[in-house]
Motif scaffolding. Structure first.
Motif, short mmCIF file in Angstrom:
data_model
loop_
_atom_site.label_atom_id
_atom_site.label_comp_id
_atom_site.label_asym_id
_atom_site.label_seq_id
_atom_site.Cartn_x
_atom_site.Cartn_y
_atom_site.Cartn_z
N LYS A 183 9.55 10.43 1.54
CA LYS A 183 9.46 10.79 2.97
C LYS A 183 8.19 10.23 3.62
CE LYS A 183 12.23 14.95 2.30
NZ LYS A 183 12.87 14.45 1.14
N GLN A 184 7.94 8.94 3.35
CA GLN A 184 6.78 8.26 3.90
C GLN A 184 7.13 7.59 5.23
OE1 GLN A 184 3.53 8.03 2.04
NE2 GLN A 184 4.69 9.82 1.36
N GLN A 185 6.18 7.55 6.16
CA GLN A 185 6.41 6.88 7.43
C GLN A 185 6.37 5.36 7.25
OE1 GLN A 185 3.38 8.54 9.95
NE2 GLN A 185 4.73 10.16 10.67
N LEU A 232 -6.26 11.05 12.09
CA LEU A 232 -6.63 10.10 11.04
C LEU A 232 -6.43 10.79 9.70
CD1 LEU A 232 -7.75 7.25 10.55
CD2 LEU A 232 -10.03 8.30 10.44
N ILE A 233 -5.62 10.20 8.85
CA ILE A 233 -5.27 10.77 7.56
C ILE A 233 -5.99 9.98 6.47
CG2 ILE A 233 -3.38 11.31 5.95
CD1 ILE A 233 -3.15 12.78 8.65
N ALA A 234 -6.66 10.68 5.57
CA ALA A 234 -7.27 10.07 4.39
C ALA A 234 -6.42 10.45 3.19
CB ALA A 234 -8.70 10.55 4.22
N GLU A 235 -6.11 9.48 2.35
CA GLU A 235 -5.28 9.78 1.19
C GLU A 235 -5.51 8.78 0.08
OE1 GLU A 235 -1.01 9.29 1.73
OE2 GLU A 235 -1.37 7.78 3.25
N PRO A 236 -5.27 9.20 -1.16
CA PRO A 236 -5.29 8.24 -2.26
C PRO A 236 -4.10 7.30 -2.10
CG PRO A 236 -4.77 10.45 -3.07
CD PRO A 236 -5.03 10.56 -1.60
N THR A 237 -4.29 6.09 -2.57
CA THR A 237 -3.29 5.04 -2.37
C THR A 237 -3.24 4.17 -3.61
OG1 THR A 237 -3.76 5.02 0.00
CG2 THR A 237 -2.70 3.06 -0.88
N TYR A 238 -2.06 3.65 -3.91
CA TYR A 238 -1.93 2.60 -4.92
C TYR A 238 -1.63 1.30 -4.19
CZ TYR A 238 -1.69 6.03 -8.68
OH TYR A 238 -1.98 7.04 -9.57
N TYR A 291 0.85 -1.19 0.00
CA TYR A 291 0.00 0.00 0.00
C TYR A 291 0.88 1.24 0.00
CZ TYR A 291 -3.89 -3.10 1.06
OH TYR A 291 -4.85 -4.09 1.01
N PHE A 292 0.88 1.95 -1.13
CA PHE A 292 1.71 3.13 -1.32
C PHE A 292 0.83 4.39 -1.22
CE2 PHE A 292 3.91 -0.23 -3.64
CZ PHE A 292 5.22 -0.07 -3.23
N GLY A 293 0.87 5.06 -0.07
CA GLY A 293 0.13 6.30 0.11
C GLY A 293 0.70 7.39 -0.77
N GLN A 294 -0.15 8.32 -1.19
CA GLN A 294 0.26 9.34 -2.14
C GLN A 294 0.43 10.73 -1.53
OE1 GLN A 294 0.91 8.43 -5.63
NE2 GLN A 294 1.09 6.66 -4.29
N SER A 295 0.22 10.86 -0.21
CA SER A 295 0.39 12.17 0.44
C SER A 295 1.83 12.34 0.91
CB SER A 295 -0.52 12.29 1.65
OG SER A 295 -1.86 12.21 1.28
N LYS A 296 2.36 13.53 0.73
CA LYS A 296 3.69 13.86 1.24
C LYS A 296 3.53 14.58 2.58
CE LYS A 296 5.94 14.35 -3.27
NZ LYS A 296 6.67 15.28 -4.15
N PRO A 297 4.56 14.57 3.41
CA PRO A 297 4.48 15.23 4.72
C PRO A 297 4.16 16.72 4.65
CG PRO A 297 6.41 13.82 4.63
CD PRO A 297 5.83 13.86 3.25
N ASP A 298 4.54 17.40 3.55
CA ASP A 298 4.28 18.83 3.44
C ASP A 298 2.85 19.14 2.97
OD1 ASP A 298 4.27 18.23 0.73
OD2 ASP A 298 6.04 19.43 0.26
N MET A 322 0.95 16.17 -2.90
CA MET A 322 0.73 14.79 -3.33
C MET A 322 1.87 14.32 -4.23
SD MET A 322 -2.08 14.17 -1.81
CE MET A 322 -2.84 12.77 -2.50
N ILE A 323 2.11 13.03 -4.23
CA ILE A 323 3.04 12.44 -5.18
C ILE A 323 2.38 12.56 -6.55
CG2 ILE A 323 4.12 10.26 -5.89
CD1 ILE A 323 4.20 9.62 -2.80
N THR A 324 3.09 13.14 -7.50
CA THR A 324 2.51 13.39 -8.82
C THR A 324 2.39 12.09 -9.61
OG1 THR A 324 4.62 13.78 -9.93
CG2 THR A 324 3.56 15.69 -8.85
N ASP A 325 1.58 12.14 -10.65
CA ASP A 325 1.44 10.98 -11.53
C ASP A 325 2.78 10.61 -12.15
OD1 ASP A 325 -1.28 10.78 -11.02
OD2 ASP A 325 -1.87 11.88 -12.83
#
Length: 124
Positions: free
Chosen positions: A109-111, A75-81, A26-33, A36-39
């Motif tokens: 920079k993912q946890q 609780l963080i909601a984010e798009p994921t691959y 599960y690769f989350g697409q949100s960055k800490p700042d 989002m991780i771009t396409d």
């Protein structure tokens, strides 16, 4: 002798399938700042890293997930691959999968990158 056809059937069925491992990453697409991780960033990671480890192919599913961030206590909601891969159990591939997870965490920079392994019986 009347059991011979049954035994042959059992043998053929057991040979046509194999026990393998299904790994989901599960690769989350949100960055800490907050960006989002771009396409293009995801496509590059997939082409350079994922395709090297999963040479036989994999499946990528777009998803939306929630997870609890222990640092912000939110609780963080984010798009994921979700990347799904099937393989025969191997210590080498397991290490390569963990290296793939670590590369993603470092680059973006993912946890964490969630890894789920399941023993499955698959037919091809």
């Amino acid at each position: 002798m009347r059991f011979l056809p049954f035994l042959v059937f059992i043998f053929l069925v057991s040979c046509s399938s194999s026990r393998i491992v299904e790994t989901q990453l599960y690769f989350g697409q949100s960055k800490p700042d907050g960006s989002m991780i771009t396409d293009n960033e995801w496509k590059g990671f997939k082409e350079i890293y994922i395709s090297r480890v999963f040479k036989e192919g994999s499946t990528v599913v777009n998803a939306s997930g929630n997870w609890f961030d222990p640092e912000s206590r939110k609780l963080i909601a984010e798009p994921t691959y979700v990347v799904i891969y099937f393989y025969k159990p191997s210590a080498l591939i397991s290490k390569q999968i963990d290296s793939l997870r670590n590369a993603y965490k470092t680059m973006f920079k993912q946890q964490s990158v969630l890894r789920v392994d399941k023993k499955v019986k698959a037919f091809f």
